[in-house]
Scaffold this active site. Structure first.
Site, PDB file in Angstrom:
ATOM      1  N   LYS A 130      -7.344 -34.280   1.857  1.00 26.40           N
ATOM      2  CA  LYS A 130      -6.404 -34.839   0.888  1.00 26.40           C
ATOM      3  C   LYS A 130      -5.680 -33.735   0.108  1.00 26.40           C
ATOM      4  O   LYS A 130      -4.536 -33.931  -0.324  1.00 26.40           O
ATOM      5  CB  LYS A 130      -7.127 -35.817  -0.052  1.00 26.40           C
ATOM      6  CG  LYS A 130      -7.535 -37.114   0.641  1.00 26.40           C
ATOM      7  CD  LYS A 130      -6.317 -37.847   1.213  1.00 26.40           C
ATOM      8  CE  LYS A 130      -6.674 -39.204   1.788  1.00 26.40           C
ATOM      9  NZ  LYS A 130      -5.485 -39.938   2.287  1.00 26.40           N
ATOM     10  N   TYR A 157     -13.554 -34.351   3.401  1.00 27.80           N
ATOM     11  CA  TYR A 157     -12.572 -35.387   3.097  1.00 27.80           C
ATOM     12  C   TYR A 157     -11.643 -34.916   1.981  1.00 27.80           C
ATOM     13  O   TYR A 157     -10.412 -35.070   2.074  1.00 27.80           O
ATOM     14  CB  TYR A 157     -13.258 -36.692   2.687  1.00 27.80           C
ATOM     15  CG  TYR A 157     -12.291 -37.724   2.152  1.00 27.80           C
ATOM     16  CD1 TYR A 157     -11.459 -38.420   3.018  1.00 27.80           C
ATOM     17  CD2 TYR A 157     -12.189 -37.971   0.779  1.00 27.80           C
ATOM     18  CE1 TYR A 157     -10.544 -39.352   2.526  1.00 27.80           C
ATOM     19  CE2 TYR A 157     -11.277 -38.891   0.289  1.00 27.80           C
ATOM     20  CZ  TYR A 157     -10.455 -39.572   1.161  1.00 27.80           C
ATOM     21  OH  TYR A 157      -9.548 -40.479   0.678  1.00 27.80           O
ATOM     22  N   ASP A 200      -2.917 -46.017  16.982  1.00 30.98           N
ATOM     23  CA  ASP A 200      -3.956 -45.094  16.551  1.00 30.98           C
ATOM     24  C   ASP A 200      -3.239 -43.812  16.138  1.00 30.98           C
ATOM     25  O   ASP A 200      -2.684 -43.112  16.987  1.00 30.98           O
ATOM     26  CB  ASP A 200      -4.935 -44.816  17.691  1.00 30.98           C
ATOM     27  CG  ASP A 200      -6.094 -43.921  17.284  1.00 30.98           C
ATOM     28  OD1 ASP A 200      -6.000 -43.234  16.244  1.00 30.98           O
ATOM     29  OD2 ASP A 200      -7.103 -43.878  18.022  1.00 30.98           O
ATOM     30  N   VAL A 201      -3.223 -43.513  14.847  1.00 24.34           N
ATOM     31  CA  VAL A 201      -2.431 -42.376  14.368  1.00 24.34           C
ATOM     32  C   VAL A 201      -2.947 -41.042  14.886  1.00 24.34           C
ATOM     33  O   VAL A 201      -2.248 -40.026  14.789  1.00 24.34           O
ATOM     34  CB  VAL A 201      -2.355 -42.339  12.825  1.00 24.34           C
ATOM     35  CG1 VAL A 201      -1.651 -43.578  12.292  1.00 24.34           C
ATOM     36  CG2 VAL A 201      -3.741 -42.158  12.202  1.00 24.34           C
ATOM     37  N   ASN A 236      -0.327 -44.060   5.058  1.00 24.03           N
ATOM     38  CA  ASN A 236      -1.497 -44.606   4.363  1.00 24.03           C
ATOM     39  C   ASN A 236      -2.791 -44.452   5.149  1.00 24.03           C
ATOM     40  O   ASN A 236      -3.868 -44.333   4.548  1.00 24.03           O
ATOM     41  CB  ASN A 236      -1.268 -46.084   4.054  1.00 24.03           C
ATOM     42  CG  ASN A 236      -2.535 -46.781   3.626  1.00 24.03           C
ATOM     43  OD1 ASN A 236      -3.074 -46.537   2.550  1.00 24.03           O
ATOM     44  ND2 ASN A 236      -3.049 -47.661   4.481  1.00 24.03           N
TER      45      ASN A 236
END
Length: 246
Positions: free
Chosen positions: A161, A157, A66-67, A93
């Site tokens: 990014k 979101y 789990d990052v 990713n």
């Protein structure tokens, strides 16, 4: 027989259980890399690892991760280096999209995106840099069209990014002198399990041929990872009608 340009090298792919991540594992394995598959869904990772070994005759390592959890990400990198003996390529990713309108967004959704899209990328990059530097390898970041242009929907979101792009470019400024390649790949819509703001997946919303396929993004990542002396700074993969009506 085609040359395997990553033979003898080791790669980590986060978010490896589906979509762009799974396609990237296949693309890197096809180039001969030993691939560490990292995601939360262990059963999927094991199935994909078996496929890679059978189809490409490469070694794989499955590390459920789990990052969002710092210690798990550090263990991911450590286990890869201890098992394989090196780390040449990191593909950041893993990503998550939740909610849309700022006014109505739940704090839990906000935090979940921050922890996945920012913290996870930071943890993995920080842990990987010393090992990738040693090999003169590559750090790769899956960005997004959303991280390049202002948008009226899902702005949180999009902001994550934008952060990924800014972080990656700044990391490149730090480690470029050390011979580390840094690449950002920015897709627009990809036919995968990634959810739209309406809760559908892009695979459900779009027919084959309408938007980018995961394999196209994976090919771009593999292309960047196989550069020996240069760094592909940024690659954009947009559906061909993306700017219609702008």
């Amino acid at each position: 027989m085609a040359e395997k340009r990553l033979e003898g090298q080791a790669a980590i792919v986060t978010g490896a259980s589906a979509g762009i991540g799974a396609a990237t594992c296949r693309a890197l394995a096809a180039e001969g890399a030993t691939v560490t598959l990292a995601a939360r869904r262990e059963e999927r990772l094991e199935k994909l690892a078996a496929e890679l070994e059978a189809d490409h005759d490469v070694e794989t390592l499955v590390v459920p991760t789990d990052v969002r959890e710092e210690t798990q990400v550090e263990a991911l990198v450590s286990e890869t280096v201890e098992t394989v003996g090196r780390l040449d390529v990191l593909v950041n990713n893993a990503g998550l999209g939740r909610g849309s309108d700022v006014e109505t967004m739940a704090t839990d959704d906000y935090r979940l995106m921050q922890e996945t899209n920012l913290d996870g990328v930071f943890y993995a990059t920080r842990a990987a840099i010393p090992h990738v530097r040693e090999q003169g390898g590559h750090l790769l970041f899956v960005g997004s069209f959303a991280g390049q242009y202002p948008r009226p929907f899902n702005p949180v979101y999009a902001a994550t990014k934008w952060w990924v792009r800014g972080f990656a470019k700044s990391v490149a400024a730090q480690v470029g002198d050390d011979g580390v390649g840094v690449t950002i790949v920015n897709p627009s819509e990809v036919r995968s399990e990634f959810e739209t703001t309406d809760g559908d997946t892009f695979a459900e919303r779009f027919e084959e041929g309408e938007v980018t396929e995961p394999e196209e993004v994976a090919e771009a990542i593999a292309f960047a990872a196989t550069r020996e002396h240069s760094s592909v700074t940024e690659l954009d993969l947009y559906r061909r009608d993306k700017f219609t009506g702008f």
